[in-house]
Design a protein around this motif. Structure first.
Motif, PDB file in Angstrom:
ATOM      1  N   LYS A 225      36.550  35.785  37.262  1.00 14.76           N
ATOM      2  CA  LYS A 225      37.611  35.674  38.258  1.00 14.76           C
ATOM      3  C   LYS A 225      37.119  34.943  39.506  1.00 14.76           C
ATOM      4  CE  LYS A 225      40.338  38.456  41.480  1.00 14.76           C
ATOM      5  NZ  LYS A 225      40.560  39.797  42.048  1.00 14.76           N
ATOM      6  N   THR A 226      35.929  35.319  39.963  1.00 16.49           N
ATOM      7  CA  THR A 226      35.376  34.713  41.183  1.00 16.49           C
ATOM      8  C   THR A 226      35.107  33.225  40.978  1.00 16.49           C
ATOM      9  OG1 THR A 226      34.324  36.827  41.697  1.00 16.49           O
ATOM     10  CG2 THR A 226      33.568  34.914  42.915  1.00 16.49           C
ATOM     11  N   ILE A 227      34.563  32.855  39.841  1.00 16.05           N
ATOM     12  CA  ILE A 227      34.266  31.446  39.568  1.00 16.05           C
ATOM     13  C   ILE A 227      35.546  30.624  39.511  1.00 16.05           C
ATOM     14  CG2 ILE A 227      33.368  29.832  37.843  1.00 16.05           C
ATOM     15  CD1 ILE A 227      31.224  31.295  39.460  1.00 16.05           C
ATOM     16  N   LEU A 253      43.127  36.404  47.305  1.00 19.35           N
ATOM     17  CA  LEU A 253      43.196  36.627  45.855  1.00 19.35           C
ATOM     18  C   LEU A 253      41.989  37.426  45.365  1.00 19.35           C
ATOM     19  CD1 LEU A 253      44.457  33.107  44.680  1.00 19.35           C
ATOM     20  CD2 LEU A 253      45.752  35.259  44.689  1.00 19.35           C
ATOM     21  N   LEU A 254      40.845  37.162  45.950  1.00 23.15           N
ATOM     22  CA  LEU A 254      39.639  37.894  45.548  1.00 23.15           C
ATOM     23  C   LEU A 254      39.690  39.357  45.992  1.00 23.15           C
ATOM     24  CD1 LEU A 254      36.949  35.167  46.270  1.00 23.15           C
ATOM     25  CD2 LEU A 254      37.548  36.091  44.026  1.00 23.15           C
ATOM     26  N   LEU A 255      40.397  39.624  47.077  1.00 17.86           N
ATOM     27  CA  LEU A 255      40.493  41.000  47.571  1.00 17.86           C
ATOM     28  C   LEU A 255      41.490  41.842  46.780  1.00 17.86           C
ATOM     29  CD1 LEU A 255      40.333  40.347  51.425  1.00 17.86           C
ATOM     30  CD2 LEU A 255      38.588  41.460  50.027  1.00 17.86           C
ATOM     31  N   ARG A 258      40.650  45.649  41.072  1.00 17.46           N
ATOM     32  CA  ARG A 258      40.424  47.040  40.687  1.00 17.46           C
ATOM     33  C   ARG A 258      38.945  47.303  40.448  1.00 17.46           C
ATOM     34  NH1 ARG A 258      43.546  47.851  35.371  1.00 17.46           N
ATOM     35  NH2 ARG A 258      42.632  45.792  35.024  1.00 17.46           N
ATOM     36  N   ARG A 259      38.111  46.278  40.620  1.00 25.40           N
ATOM     37  CA  ARG A 259      36.730  46.354  40.145  1.00 25.40           C
ATOM     38  C   ARG A 259      35.704  46.657  41.224  1.00 25.40           C
ATOM     39  NH1 ARG A 259      39.033  41.809  37.299  1.00 25.40           N
ATOM     40  NH2 ARG A 259      39.342  42.394  35.117  1.00 25.40           N
ATOM     41  N   ILE A 260      36.026  46.391  42.475  1.00 25.63           N
ATOM     42  CA  ILE A 260      35.024  46.583  43.522  1.00 25.63           C
ATOM     43  C   ILE A 260      35.700  47.120  44.778  1.00 25.63           C
ATOM     44  CG2 ILE A 260      35.244  44.186  44.310  1.00 25.63           C
ATOM     45  CD1 ILE A 260      32.228  44.256  44.882  1.00 25.63           C
ATOM     46  N   LYS A 261      35.097  48.109  45.398  1.00 28.79           N
ATOM     47  CA  LYS A 261      35.676  48.719  46.594  1.00 28.79           C
ATOM     48  C   LYS A 261      35.705  47.716  47.745  1.00 28.79           C
ATOM     49  CE  LYS A 261      34.321  53.464  45.511  1.00 28.79           C
ATOM     50  NZ  LYS A 261      33.526  54.650  45.949  1.00 28.79           N
ATOM     51  N   PRO A 262      36.794  47.685  48.514  1.00 27.26           N
ATOM     52  CA  PRO A 262      36.877  46.712  49.616  1.00 27.26           C
ATOM     53  C   PRO A 262      35.794  46.914  50.666  1.00 27.26           C
ATOM     54  CG  PRO A 262      38.687  48.312  49.711  1.00 27.26           C
ATOM     55  CD  PRO A 262      38.023  48.487  48.387  1.00 27.26           C
ATOM     56  N   GLN A 263      35.332  48.160  50.841  1.00 28.61           N
ATOM     57  CA  GLN A 263      34.277  48.412  51.827  1.00 28.61           C
ATOM     58  C   GLN A 263      33.016  47.612  51.514  1.00 28.61           C
ATOM     59  OE1 GLN A 263      36.153  50.645  50.212  1.00 28.61           O
ATOM     60  NE2 GLN A 263      36.004  52.691  51.118  1.00 28.61           N
ATOM     61  N   ARG A 264      32.713  47.452  50.238  1.00 28.59           N
ATOM     62  CA  ARG A 264      31.503  46.725  49.847  1.00 28.59           C
ATOM     63  C   ARG A 264      31.603  45.245  50.219  1.00 28.59           C
ATOM     64  NH1 ARG A 264      29.849  47.880  43.794  1.00 28.59           N
ATOM     65  NH2 ARG A 264      27.928  46.913  44.560  1.00 28.59           N
ATOM     66  N   ILE A 265      32.796  44.677  50.060  1.00 24.02           N
ATOM     67  CA  ILE A 265      32.994  43.272  50.429  1.00 24.02           C
ATOM     68  C   ILE A 265      32.950  43.113  51.947  1.00 24.02           C
ATOM     69  CG2 ILE A 265      34.629  41.349  50.426  1.00 24.02           C
ATOM     70  CD1 ILE A 265      33.326  41.836  47.726  1.00 24.02           C
ATOM     71  N   LEU A 266      33.667  43.990  52.656  1.00 28.59           N
ATOM     72  CA  LEU A 266      33.749  43.855  54.112  1.00 28.59           C
ATOM     73  C   LEU A 266      32.409  44.123  54.793  1.00 28.59           C
ATOM     74  CD1 LEU A 266      37.248  45.484  54.755  1.00 28.59           C
ATOM     75  CD2 LEU A 266      36.649  43.054  54.637  1.00 28.59           C
TER      76      LEU A 266
END
Length: 398
Positions: A225-227, A253-255, A258-266
């Motif tokens: 998805k990211t690529i 779109l990346l945010l 269902r696969r990764i918690k938003p806290q980890r990205i932010l």
């Protein structure tokens, strides 16, 4: 009145001094808090009102930078950068081959993604590689430091100062790439040659027996998805769609996941950098209002002088503040001057150890793992590579 005027100039002077040093002696402040506090005091002293200060912050730049940080965070969690390094090192097993792979790999990736991200990811991997192969890590650290700066000069999305220039100027993404990509590519070749001269240990083409870095396990749905989204973003850049809006859509779109918690990205977003940018926009507006840019108007009356002033300011107060300070003096349609400003502010980052954030990231990461990259180690590499690449940029642009 005289007291207030003195206080205004004292605040400006102390703020820019703090930005140059990266701290205020005796206080726990970094560049972000220095820029923010300096801006607040200037508002309190009446140089700007709150509305003027808010309007001084360039929304395009902040949105573009924030969005690219979200994209980079997703790429990092997806395992893209580890996989990219693993693929690069699968082609070679010699000390010289590793140097070339790291130089061109990190240089190419930093042209597409923010160079600070590459410095953060590649440094610990490179140190573990050098340690496992009993190689001197210093030339390889210098390779990453130099290449992330040189490579990032090629595109409008390569580093924060280029993102600023993309917001202020009318230069299309592909036009910027066409002019400065040859500078980046030639600079990377010269960097390999310079490190070959300075460090005899890296000259060996004898294969190492064991290559410890292997492909890392990745989570394929997130990776794919990211690529796909990042590829679409790069296509949007190349066909001329607005940079900030395109990056914002990609990040949004990346945010949705269902696969990764938003806290980890932010957590991966460099909020310090965003706060510093906002404060610097306000400081620059105050500097303009006080008519303190007049000396620079006479100092940049030619291409060579603009390049020289940019290099000096970039090493005195850092490259992002330098670009913000000089940009009001350049008209949006003056492509040549914008290109010189981009090249000078980026390539000047290689001059000293403190010339760019990427350099500092590499030094700190190496120190945490027990390796010391000294000021002099960097200086004997940084001076010749900076001088050559600046001359190269001047010739290509002018």
């Amino acid at each position: 009145m005289i007291v207030i005027q003195f206080a205004v100039y004292a605040v400006l002077g102390l703020t820019y001094l703090g930005l140059a040093l990266g701290y205020i002696p005796g206080l726990r402040m970094n560049r972000a808090t220095i820029a923010l506090v300096g801006s607040a005091f200037l508002i309190a002293l009446g140089v700007l009102n709150l509305q003027e200060a808010w309007q001084a912050i360039d929304a395009n730049t902040i949105v573009f930078l924030l969005s690219m940080m979200v994209v980079n965070a997703n790429l990092s969690y997806a395992g893209f950068f580890r996989r990219a390094l693993s693929v690069l090192l699968s082609f070679t097993r010699s000390p010289l081959g590793l140097l070339i792979a790291l130089t061109f790999g990190s240089g190419t990736l930093s042209a597409v993604f923010l160079n600070d991200t590459l410095a953060l990811v590649f440094t610990p991997l490179t140190l573990s590689l050098a340690q496992a192969l009993s190689l001197n890590p210093i030339p390889y650290l210098l390779a990453i430091a130099g290449a992330t700066n040189i490579g990032s000069v090629a595109t409008l999305s390569g580093n924060p100062q280029n993102i600023l220039i993309g917001s202020f100027s009318d230069i299309p993404y592909l036009e910027f790439l066409r002019v400065l990509a040859p500078v980046a590519f030639t600079g990377l070749i010269v960097q390999v040659g310079l490190l070959w001269l300075l460090y005899p240990d890296v000259r060996s083409v004898k294969p190492c027996q064991i290559l410890p870095i292997t492909n890392q396990r990745i989570y394929k749905p997130l990776f794919n998805k990211t690529i796909v989204i990042t590829t679409c973003l790069l296509v949007a850049f190349t066909i001329g769609l607005p940079l900030a809006q395109s990056a914002l859509v990609a990040a949004s779109l990346l945010l949705i996941t269902r696969r990764i918690k938003p806290q980890r990205i932010l957590k991966k977003v460099d909020w310090n950098l965003l706060v510093m940018f906002s404060g610097l926009f306000i400081l620059t507006k105050a500097t303009q209002k006080l008519n303190l840019l007049q000396p620079f108007t006479h100092a940049i009356n030619s291409a060579a002088s603009l390049l020289g002033v940019t290099v000096i300011l970039s090493n005195m107060i850092s490259n992002v503040p330098a670009v913000l300070l000089l940009h009001p003096l350049i008209s949006p349609g003056d492509t040549k001057s914008w290109l010189l400003l981009a090249a000078g502010s980026t390539l000047a980052g290689n001059l000293t150890l403190f010339g760019s954030v990427a350099n500092l990231i590499i030094v700190e990461a190496a120190a945490d793992l027990g390796y010391k990259l000294t000021f002099l180690d960097h200086l004997r590499f940084g001076v010749p590579i900076t001088v050559f690449t600046l001359i190269l940029a001047y010739v290509f642009i002018h």
